[in-house]
Design a protein around this motif. Structure first.
Motif, PDB file in Angstrom:
ATOM      1  N   ARG A 154       0.854  -1.188   0.000  1.00 25.40           N
ATOM      2  CA  ARG A 154       0.000   0.000   0.000  1.00 25.40           C
ATOM      3  C   ARG A 154       0.881   1.226   0.000  1.00 25.40           C
ATOM      4  O   ARG A 154       1.356   1.662   1.036  1.00 25.40           O
ATOM      5  CB  ARG A 154      -0.923  -0.003   1.224  1.00 25.40           C
ATOM      6  CG  ARG A 154      -2.005  -1.060   1.145  1.00 25.40           C
ATOM      7  CD  ARG A 154      -3.020  -0.891   2.254  1.00 25.40           C
ATOM      8  NE  ARG A 154      -4.133  -1.813   2.094  1.00 25.40           N
ATOM      9  CZ  ARG A 154      -5.191  -1.562   1.322  1.00 25.40           C
ATOM     10  NH1 ARG A 154      -5.283  -0.431   0.678  1.00 25.40           N
ATOM     11  NH2 ARG A 154      -6.161  -2.445   1.223  1.00 25.40           N
ATOM     12  N   ARG A 155       1.075   1.776  -1.183  1.00 21.52           N
ATOM     13  CA  ARG A 155       1.964   2.934  -1.301  1.00 21.52           C
ATOM     14  C   ARG A 155       1.188   4.197  -0.948  1.00 21.52           C
ATOM     15  O   ARG A 155       0.913   5.045  -1.791  1.00 21.52           O
ATOM     16  CB  ARG A 155       2.567   2.971  -2.703  1.00 21.52           C
ATOM     17  CG  ARG A 155       3.584   1.851  -2.895  1.00 21.52           C
ATOM     18  CD  ARG A 155       4.241   1.917  -4.234  1.00 21.52           C
ATOM     19  NE  ARG A 155       3.302   1.657  -5.308  1.00 21.52           N
ATOM     20  CZ  ARG A 155       3.370   2.221  -6.505  1.00 21.52           C
ATOM     21  NH1 ARG A 155       4.288   3.116  -6.757  1.00 21.52           N
ATOM     22  NH2 ARG A 155       2.506   1.900  -7.438  1.00 21.52           N
ATOM     23  N   ALA A 156       0.816   4.261   0.304  1.00 23.08           N
ATOM     24  CA  ALA A 156      -0.050   5.342   0.767  1.00 23.08           C
ATOM     25  C   ALA A 156       0.738   6.626   0.986  1.00 23.08           C
ATOM     26  O   ALA A 156       1.944   6.610   1.241  1.00 23.08           O
ATOM     27  CB  ALA A 156      -0.735   4.919   2.064  1.00 23.08           C
ATOM     28  N   LYS A 157       0.035   7.734   0.865  1.00 24.73           N
ATOM     29  CA  LYS A 157       0.526   9.012   1.363  1.00 24.73           C
ATOM     30  C   LYS A 157      -0.519   9.534   2.335  1.00 24.73           C
ATOM     31  O   LYS A 157      -1.720   9.510   2.030  1.00 24.73           O
ATOM     32  CB  LYS A 157       0.711  10.021   0.216  1.00 24.73           C
ATOM     33  CG  LYS A 157       1.873   9.693  -0.714  1.00 24.73           C
ATOM     34  CD  LYS A 157       2.087  10.806  -1.720  1.00 24.73           C
ATOM     35  CE  LYS A 157       3.252  10.483  -2.638  1.00 24.73           C
ATOM     36  NZ  LYS A 157       3.454  11.555  -3.634  1.00 24.73           N
ATOM     37  N   ASN A 175      -5.916   6.427   6.432  1.00 22.34           N
ATOM     38  CA  ASN A 175      -6.815   5.676   5.549  1.00 22.34           C
ATOM     39  C   ASN A 175      -6.090   4.876   4.484  1.00 22.34           C
ATOM     40  O   ASN A 175      -6.728   4.278   3.621  1.00 22.34           O
ATOM     41  CB  ASN A 175      -7.860   6.610   4.918  1.00 22.34           C
ATOM     42  CG  ASN A 175      -7.204   7.728   4.119  1.00 22.34           C
ATOM     43  OD1 ASN A 175      -6.374   7.468   3.235  1.00 22.34           O
ATOM     44  ND2 ASN A 175      -7.536   8.970   4.417  1.00 22.34           N
ATOM     45  N   ASN A 176      -4.760   4.843   4.528  1.00 17.47           N
ATOM     46  CA  ASN A 176      -3.973   3.994   3.629  1.00 17.47           C
ATOM     47  C   ASN A 176      -4.222   4.258   2.153  1.00 17.47           C
ATOM     48  O   ASN A 176      -4.003   3.387   1.319  1.00 17.47           O
ATOM     49  CB  ASN A 176      -4.230   2.514   3.918  1.00 17.47           C
ATOM     50  CG  ASN A 176      -3.737   2.128   5.296  1.00 17.47           C
ATOM     51  OD1 ASN A 176      -2.584   2.386   5.629  1.00 17.47           O
ATOM     52  ND2 ASN A 176      -4.608   1.561   6.102  1.00 17.47           N
ATOM     53  N   SER A 177      -4.693   5.443   1.834  1.00 13.82           N
ATOM     54  CA  SER A 177      -4.910   5.791   0.438  1.00 13.82           C
ATOM     55  C   SER A 177      -3.929   6.907   0.091  1.00 13.82           C
ATOM     56  O   SER A 177      -2.951   7.138   0.788  1.00 13.82           O
ATOM     57  CB  SER A 177      -6.359   6.238   0.241  1.00 13.82           C
ATOM     58  OG  SER A 177      -6.587   6.550  -1.115  1.00 13.82           O
ATOM     59  N   LEU A 178      -4.181   7.594  -1.004  1.00  9.38           N
ATOM     60  CA  LEU A 178      -3.400   8.777  -1.336  1.00  9.38           C
ATOM     61  C   LEU A 178      -4.084   9.988  -0.728  1.00  9.38           C
ATOM     62  O   LEU A 178      -5.269  10.236  -0.991  1.00  9.38           O
ATOM     63  CB  LEU A 178      -3.357   8.969  -2.854  1.00  9.38           C
ATOM     64  CG  LEU A 178      -2.240   8.336  -3.657  1.00  9.38           C
ATOM     65  CD1 LEU A 178      -2.405   8.744  -5.120  1.00  9.38           C
ATOM     66  CD2 LEU A 178      -0.875   8.757  -3.155  1.00  9.38           C
TER      67      LEU A 178
END
Lengths: 411, 191
Positions: A154-157, A175-178
């Motif tokens: 999960r390449r989250a920001k 939220n492990n999203s962008l």
């Protein structure tokens, strides 16, 4: 010279003195001296008596400083801090003396929790700067986006905030999203930002100290996207970029998202709005001329004119919030790398703030308008840097692990 | 007499304070005398009323936000080598090349044979541009592909466009080979 200001009064910041011998108080005192000196240096408004000279005179009598001692090392203004209190609570006394006649220019007592002595120094710094009829920035914060909590899967920001000096980083989104492009509400209690958590980019508004969250603040319709939120200086309106009309335009709405309307109408992509300090104008990026350039218009969308005149790739405008400085900072491609530049609106003169440190982008102004922050490439990562508006001092902040980008400076 | 001169000096220093800072404020504010010293002779140091100071409330992380649903879940029917292979773009370009156009035409055939499939078209960019312009460029790339698919007869209601700009590159490396792979329209089949 270790001083940053080239004019103005010469400050001597005496070592903070604990009111009684106690290791915890001495440690708090050490932090307060160090942070207060760093805060006041950063402001760039003062000259300083070199630290080495502070120890060349007899020890400070904090009850009644001997002004002749301080005069002898060239001090014009003497800053004295003393600390008392318990393990849980600190009391800090601040006195600022006019050395020539020993008059007290400022006397304050601060009381609060002992766990973070830095905040006492920040408060004292802001109060001292106020003597100059300027606003200090020591209690401001910088929001940013970082991949520090990303995983391989999960390449989250996520969005984070930190003190203006890079200390006390705090995570805002989980939220492990962008999550990108944070923008403070002018009251500095909320952040608008773009999140992909619902599968497409939408503006969210988080009241970060209350823990509440408004999704899709700008009311995007099915399948439309929102980018680059920016609150007007009075907090009553929000500008952003949306493709809901079929093309990327700058939109403006009330701060709650009501009354949304497009303020640009071109076949090109218009994005990255930033408000003038009066709220009457908006600068933005458009490629309507073939390359991305900075334009200015009235907040209603009229009187569009091009602002950037140098280079073939300019983006990310940020309008200096201090009405005294009529200028817009932006990102400019020069010889294959991106640099921070500032254009003077009246004359069109451009000055370059960064050079020789790889690419830098995404400038944001301190509320004083005397400093800006941006992100620069350092090897494999990007890190947030701060500079004064002349570009004389550029330094990295120790913001923590990962790539730290897209800073936004609070009021 | 002497004291008056020093008071004047204090006012001058305050004025220098303000001028040095480019304050340019009203002169009347500069001639105010400093606040009176606290009562007593200095032994009652803490004269003024204490002012509360603290770091303010702590951030409340939005734990209840939940994990993004479809954000990271990609269908097998996409990516390099799959039936809906990435469509690549030139530097700072959102126009389809001849190869890109041919690829999208093949994708249209695949989509017409699977009329239940809904597709997200992601627009991506290489790292060599700015954040916001790349988000706009990614939108243009995805929209160029969408427009061609629609013109080839694919129902637009099946096609959603999402720009990722340079925020999530396929290839984290630097250099022309990595950049070329990252300038792409990427296809995700919605479940």
């Amino acid at each position: 010279m270790i001083t940053s200001g080239t004019q103005g009064p010469r400050l001597a910041i005496a070592d903070c003195a604990p009111r009684r011998e106690d290791p915890a108080l001495r440690a708090a005192c050490g932090t307060i001296s160090q942070v207060l000196r760093a805060d006041l240096r950063f402001e760039g408004l003062f000259q300083f008596v070199p630290d080495s000279l502070l120890r060349a005179i007899p020890p400070l009598n904090p009850e009644s400083p001997n002004m002749e001692d301080w005069k002898s090392i060239g001090a014009g203004v003497l800053v004295v801090t003393r600390v008392d209190g318990t393990a849980a609570e600190l009391g800090v006394d601040l006195r600022v003396y006019f050395v020539e006649n020993g008059q007290v220019m400022l006397a304050k007592r601060y009381a609060g929790p002992a766990r973070n002595p830095r905040v006492f120094a920040h408060q004292a710094s802001d109060d001292i700067v106020l003597l100059t009829q300027n606003r200090g920035v020591a209690r401001t914060k910088i929001a940013f986006s970082s991949d520090r909590d990303a995983t391989k899967e999960r390449r989250a920001k996520e969005i984070y905030i930190m003190d203006y000096d890079g200390f006390n980083p705090r995570r805002v989104t989980v939220n492990n999203s962008l999550n990108i492009l944070p923008n403070w509400t002018p009251d500095a209690t909320g952040l608008a930002y773009v999140s992909y958590r619902q599968g497409r980019p939408l503006v969210f508004l988080s009241r970060i100290y209350a823990g509440t969250n408004t999704p899709n603040l700008t009311g995007e319709k099915e399948s439309s996207q929102a980018f680059a939120p920016s609150f007007s200086p009075d907090g009553s309106r929000i500008a952003w970029a949306s493709n809901r009309s079929g093309n990327m335009e700058v939109w403006v709405a009330n701060a709650d998202g009501s009354g949304a309307h497009a303020v640009t109408q071109s076949a090109a992509s218009d994005t990255a709005p930033t408000w003038s300090p009066t709220g009457r104008e908006i600068a933005f990026t458009s490629n309507r001329g073939g390359t991305p350039q900075i334009y200015v218009m009235d907040a209603e969308g009229l009187n569009v004119r091009r602002l950037s005149t140098v280079g073939n790739y300019n983006d990310a405008p940020s309008w200096n919030p201090n009405k005294q400085f009529l200028e817009v900072a932006y990102t400019s491609r020069l010889e294959g790398q991106f640099q921070i530049a500032i254009v003077d609106i009246a004359s069109g003169q451009v000055r370059q703030i960064t050079e020789n440190r790889g690419s830098c982008e995404y400038p944001t102004w301190a509320p004083s308008g005397r400093h800006l922050a941006f992100s620069c490439q350092r090897g494999a990562t990007w890190q947030i840097h701060v500079a004064d508006r002349e570009g004389r001092i550029v330094q990295p902040l120790q913001a923590g692990p990962g790539s730290n980008v897209q800073p936004d400076w609070s009021n | 007499m002497h004291a008056r001169r020093l008071n004047l000096l204090a006012a001058v220093v305050l004025a220098v304070f303000a001028l040095a800072c480019g304050g340019g404020k009203r002169p009347s504010a500069l001639t105010q005398p400093p606040p009176p010293p606290p009562p007593g002779t200095g032994s009652t140091y803490g004269g003024p009323r204490p002012q509360p100071v603290d770091a303010g409330p702590d951030v409340v992380p939005l734990d209840g936000e939940g994990v993004a649903a479809s954000d990271f879940e990609e269908s097998r029917a996409d990516g390099e080598g799959g039936p809906l292979a990435d469509v690549l773009f030139g530097y700072d370009q959102a126009n389809l090349s001849d190869e890109g156009r041919a690829l999208v035409e093949r994708h249209a055939v695949w989509l017409q044979a699977r009329r239940e499939a809904k597709i997200i078209i992601e627009g991506h960019c290489d790292e060599r541009g700015t954040v916001e312009y790349n988000l706009a460029l990614g939108e243009l790339r995805a929209r160029a592909v969408r427009d061609l698919l629609v013109s080839l007869g694919v129902d637009g209601a099946r096609l959603n466009v999402v720009s990722y700009g340079k925020e999530r590159p396929l290839d984290g490396g630097s250099g022309e080979a990595s950049w070329a792979r990252n300038r792409r329209a990427h296809f995700v089949v919605r479940r």
